[in-house]
Design an enzyme around this catalytic site. Structure first.
Site, mmCIF file in Angstrom:
data_model
loop_
_atom_site.group_PDB
_atom_site.id
_atom_site.type_symbol
_atom_site.label_atom_id
_atom_site.label_comp_id
_atom_site.label_asym_id
_atom_site.label_seq_id
_atom_site.Cartn_x
_atom_site.Cartn_y
_atom_site.Cartn_z
ATOM 1 N N SER A 33 9.314 42.207 -97.837
ATOM 2 C CA SER A 33 9.386 42.749 -99.212
ATOM 3 C C SER A 33 7.999 42.825 -99.854
ATOM 4 O O SER A 33 7.660 43.834 -100.496
ATOM 5 C CB SER A 33 10.350 41.946 -100.078
ATOM 6 N N HIS B 208 16.061 39.116 -93.616
ATOM 7 C CA HIS B 208 15.191 38.724 -94.734
ATOM 8 C C HIS B 208 16.102 38.215 -95.863
ATOM 9 O O HIS B 208 16.846 37.257 -95.670
ATOM 10 C CB HIS B 208 14.344 39.950 -95.107
ATOM 11 N N HIS C 245 12.225 30.532 -89.164
ATOM 12 C CA HIS C 245 11.310 31.249 -90.060
ATOM 13 C C HIS C 245 10.159 31.818 -89.255
ATOM 14 O O HIS C 245 9.730 31.216 -88.270
ATOM 15 C CB HIS C 245 10.775 30.325 -91.158
ATOM 16 N N ARG D 88 11.781 24.728 -100.342
ATOM 17 C CA ARG D 88 12.714 25.348 -101.287
ATOM 18 C C ARG D 88 14.153 24.940 -100.946
ATOM 19 O O ARG D 88 14.986 24.744 -101.813
ATOM 20 C CB ARG D 88 12.544 26.880 -101.263
ATOM 21 N N ASP E 34 17.352 30.110 -97.589
ATOM 22 C CA ASP E 34 18.686 30.683 -97.745
ATOM 23 C C ASP E 34 19.813 29.754 -97.293
ATOM 24 O O ASP E 34 20.987 30.041 -97.520
ATOM 25 C CB ASP E 34 18.783 31.991 -96.937
HETATM 26 N N1 CMX Z 1 19.434 31.165 -84.676
HETATM 27 C C1 CMX Z 1 19.379 31.579 -83.389
HETATM 28 N N2 CMX Z 1 18.291 32.078 -82.801
HETATM 29 C C2 CMX Z 1 17.185 32.143 -83.536
HETATM 30 C C3 CMX Z 1 17.134 31.701 -84.867
HETATM 31 C C4 CMX Z 1 18.328 31.215 -85.448
HETATM 32 N N3 CMX Z 1 18.412 30.819 -86.731
HETATM 33 N N4 CMX Z 1 15.884 31.884 -85.357
HETATM 34 C C5 CMX Z 1 15.163 32.440 -84.347
HETATM 35 N N5 CMX Z 1 15.965 32.600 -83.250
HETATM 36 C C6 CMX Z 1 15.624 33.252 -82.002
HETATM 37 C C7 CMX Z 1 15.179 34.684 -82.293
HETATM 38 O O1 CMX Z 1 16.316 35.544 -82.474
HETATM 39 C C8 CMX Z 1 14.353 35.002 -81.080
HETATM 40 O O2 CMX Z 1 15.255 35.277 -80.013
HETATM 41 P P1 CMX Z 1 14.890 36.398 -78.915
HETATM 42 O O3 CMX Z 1 13.670 35.856 -78.238
HETATM 43 O O4 CMX Z 1 16.119 36.426 -78.054
HETATM 44 O O5 CMX Z 1 14.639 37.676 -79.656
HETATM 45 C C9 CMX Z 1 13.690 33.659 -80.782
HETATM 46 O O6 CMX Z 1 14.482 32.657 -81.443
HETATM 47 C C10 CMX Z 1 12.264 33.582 -81.314
HETATM 48 O O7 CMX Z 1 12.276 33.912 -82.684
HETATM 49 P P2 CMX Z 1 11.193 33.274 -83.688
HETATM 50 O O8 CMX Z 1 9.838 33.739 -83.269
HETATM 51 O O9 CMX Z 1 11.422 31.799 -83.804
HETATM 52 O O10 CMX Z 1 11.641 33.892 -85.076
HETATM 53 P P3 CMX Z 1 11.164 35.280 -85.702
HETATM 54 O O11 CMX Z 1 9.851 35.054 -86.377
HETATM 55 O O12 CMX Z 1 11.270 36.396 -84.724
HETATM 56 O O13 CMX Z 1 12.290 35.526 -86.796
HETATM 57 C C11 CMX Z 1 13.774 34.898 -88.507
HETATM 58 C C12 CMX Z 1 12.365 34.748 -87.958
HETATM 59 C C13 CMX Z 1 13.855 34.248 -89.890
HETATM 60 C C14 CMX Z 1 14.122 36.394 -88.660
HETATM 61 C C15 CMX Z 1 14.748 34.216 -87.520
HETATM 62 O O14 CMX Z 1 14.481 32.833 -87.479
HETATM 63 C C16 CMX Z 1 16.207 34.437 -87.875
HETATM 64 O O15 CMX Z 1 16.789 35.456 -87.476
HETATM 65 N N6 CMX Z 1 16.837 33.493 -88.652
HETATM 66 C C17 CMX Z 1 18.176 33.671 -89.127
HETATM 67 C C18 CMX Z 1 18.190 34.640 -90.294
HETATM 68 C C19 CMX Z 1 17.541 34.041 -91.523
HETATM 69 O O16 CMX Z 1 17.803 32.886 -91.873
HETATM 70 N N7 CMX Z 1 16.710 34.827 -92.227
HETATM 71 C C20 CMX Z 1 16.103 34.421 -93.510
HETATM 72 C C21 CMX Z 1 14.632 34.172 -93.424
HETATM 73 C C22 CMX Z 1 14.048 33.876 -94.785
HETATM 74 C C23 CMX Z 1 13.619 35.165 -95.447
HETATM 75 O O17 CMX Z 1 12.686 35.841 -94.955
HETATM 76 O O18 CMX Z 1 14.182 35.509 -96.474
#
Ligand code: CMX
Length: 427
Positions: A233, A263, A309, A318, A364
């Site tokens: 964002s 996000h 994250h 938070r 979140d």
């Molecule tokens: N549950 C399961 N698997 C997860 C995970 C979770 N909560 N968080 C990361 N992973 C996985 C990723 O999907 C990725 O898998 P692949 O290698 O198969 O693609 C692997 O772990 C590595 O990911 P990462 O480098 O640790 O995380 P990213 O930086 O790519 O993504 C985020 C970060 C937040 C999108 C991810 O942790 C996620 O999808 N979390 C759940 C959704 C969420 O809570 N989003 C809110 C974030 C806060 C915000 O920005 O508002």
């Protein structure tokens, strides 16, 4: 001259000088290098942006102008907005001035409600909010001044006007969307006697006999206000504003990114996960039940919402602040208890799975349970609340970017063919 504007006008020349001399003396020093994995991988970790409003050290979490966000948990959103812009918390007089100024700007033109009324009744509340902000573009003071002609040095002044107008009016739009979209009856007018968060809370029409929901809104608006500038964002708002599109265009674009499930939308997904658990186990599951459920969930290829994250590597402060709020006000609530239980179990599961770089809860993971407890049960609306808060951070970032003359964003892309040739060339 308004106080906040005066304060910024005092600060900006020194900031410009400092950046000018940094660029002159050290402009060619490298602060990051880019691997092929990063180029394909969402540019994660590349230091290529400057953001002075806040920082997110992976090992501590959000600092707003150097202050840990946990230490701001009792502040008003207006104070945090002033801090984001100026680097200082306002004294009593400055706060009063800012609050009075924002109060005068609490206006939403009638045509905005007409636009929203014309939208399909099942439109997503985020789509309604962002459409309303975009529809208000004609109110932009920046665009009017730009069309008349102004010097680059002055760009920040009408951008500040837009920022103040947006920060004052977006809560009214958001609460209006809530009433309209979820059939809550007529819009509740803004009450000029109330501060920003108390007014925002009352415009929803949620019963709040002890003022706890208003306290939650205050905390919510403070905690989500900013998270440096590389997130979707903030980076989108900055990129769009860098083309000198005004803040209405830029904010609407940035918040469209916040509407994504990876996000800002994660807060609604997260509460859904908690409620599904409650339904599945007919109450609060045991640690063993939750452990197995989490593994089964991961094995279907889904992520556990609210965990992980892109930057953080510790429990998000938070989340801690929301957890403390819940422990104080609703520790007996089963939905909140499930949030606590997930915190006990899920990090261990994610560590065992070994994929997520951060197994800890993000902002979140807990906020939705608190909103639900106070009767705000419309999950689709939660990202709108996030947006009202985040508008403060990205608008503050935009004012500063204009003040320091940030140019149009234009990184270079390469083709896969280029990368193949590059790796084939001996070093
Ligand atoms: N549950 C399961 N698997 C997860 C995970 C979770 N909560 N968080 C990361 N992973 C996985 C990723 O999907 C990725 O898998 P692949 O290698 O198969 O693609 C692997 O772990 C590595 O990911 P990462 O480098 O640790 O995380 P990213 O930086 O790519 O993504 C985020 C970060 C937040 C999108 C991810 O942790 C996620 O999808 N979390 C759940 C959704 C969420 O809570 N989003 C809110 C974030 C806060 C915000 O920005 O508002």
């Amino acid at each position: 001259m308004p106080e906040l504007k005066e304060k910024l006008a005092e600060q900006i020349p020194a900031i410009r000088e400092e950046i000018k001399s940094l660029l002159k003396e050290h402009g060619n020093k490298s602060i990051s290098e880019v691997t092929i994995a990063q180029a394909y991988g969402g540019m994660r970790g590349i230091k290529a942006l400057v953001c002075d409003t806040s920082a997110v050290p992976p090992e501590t979490g959000l600092l707003i102008r150097g202050i840990p966000v946990g230490q701001l948990a009792d502040r008003l959103p207006e104070e945090v907005f002033y801090l984001l812009l100026t680097g200082e918390l306002p004294d009593e007089e400055s706060l009063k001035y800012l609050q009075a100024d924002l109060r005068k700007r609490r206006k939403v033109p009638d045509y905005v409600w007409k636009v929203l009324n014309a939208m399909p009744k099942d439109s997503h509340p985020m789509c309604m909010l962002n459409t309303a902000i975009l529809a208000m573009e004609k109110e932009s003071v920046f665009r009017k001044q730009y069309d008349k002609g102004m010097s680059k040095d002055e760009y920040w002044i009408p951008t500040l006007e837009d920022a103040l107008n947006i920060v004052a009016s977006v809560p009214i739009i958001a609460a209006g969307v809530y009433r309209m979209r979820f059939g809550k009856g007529r819009r509740i007018p803004s009450n000029p006697k109330l501060d920003m968060s108390a007014d925002f809370a009352q415009m929803h029409g949620i019963k709040d006999p002890n003022g706890e929901f208003a306290k939650l809104m205050r905390l919510y608006l403070v905690l989500h206000s900013d998270h440096e500038s590389g997130n979707v964002s903030a980076a989108t708002t900055h990129t769009v504003a860098s083309a000198l599109s005004d803040l209405y265009y830029a904010l609407s674009a940035g918040l469209n990114g916040l509407a994504g499930p990876l996000h800002g939308l994660a807060n609604q997904e997260c509460l859904k996960f908690v409620l599904d658990l409650k339904k599945h186990f007919k109450g609060v599951p045991s640690n063993e039940e939750l452990y197995k459920f989490s593994w089964d969930w991961l094995n279907t290829g889904k992520v556990i919402p609210g965990y992980g994250h892109a930057v953080l590597r510790v429990t998000d402060p938070r989340f801690d602040a929301f957890l403390n709020f819940g422990k104080t006000y609703c520790s007996e609530d089963p939905v909140f208890q499930i949030v606590e239980k997930i915190f006990d179990v899920v990090p261990k599961v994610l560590m065992e799975q070994g994929k997520a770089k951060d197994p800890w809860p993000n902002v979140d993971a807990g906020s939705g349970a608190l909103l639900y407890y106070y009767g705000m049960k419309e999950l689709d609306y939660y990202t709108v609340l996030f947006s009202v808060s985040r508008a403060m951070g990205v608008c503050a970032q935009a004012v500063i970017a204009r003040a320091i003359g940030s140019p149009i964003v234009r990184p270079k892309s390469v083709t896969t063919e280029w990368i193949k040739k590059f790796v084939a060339t001996p070093a």
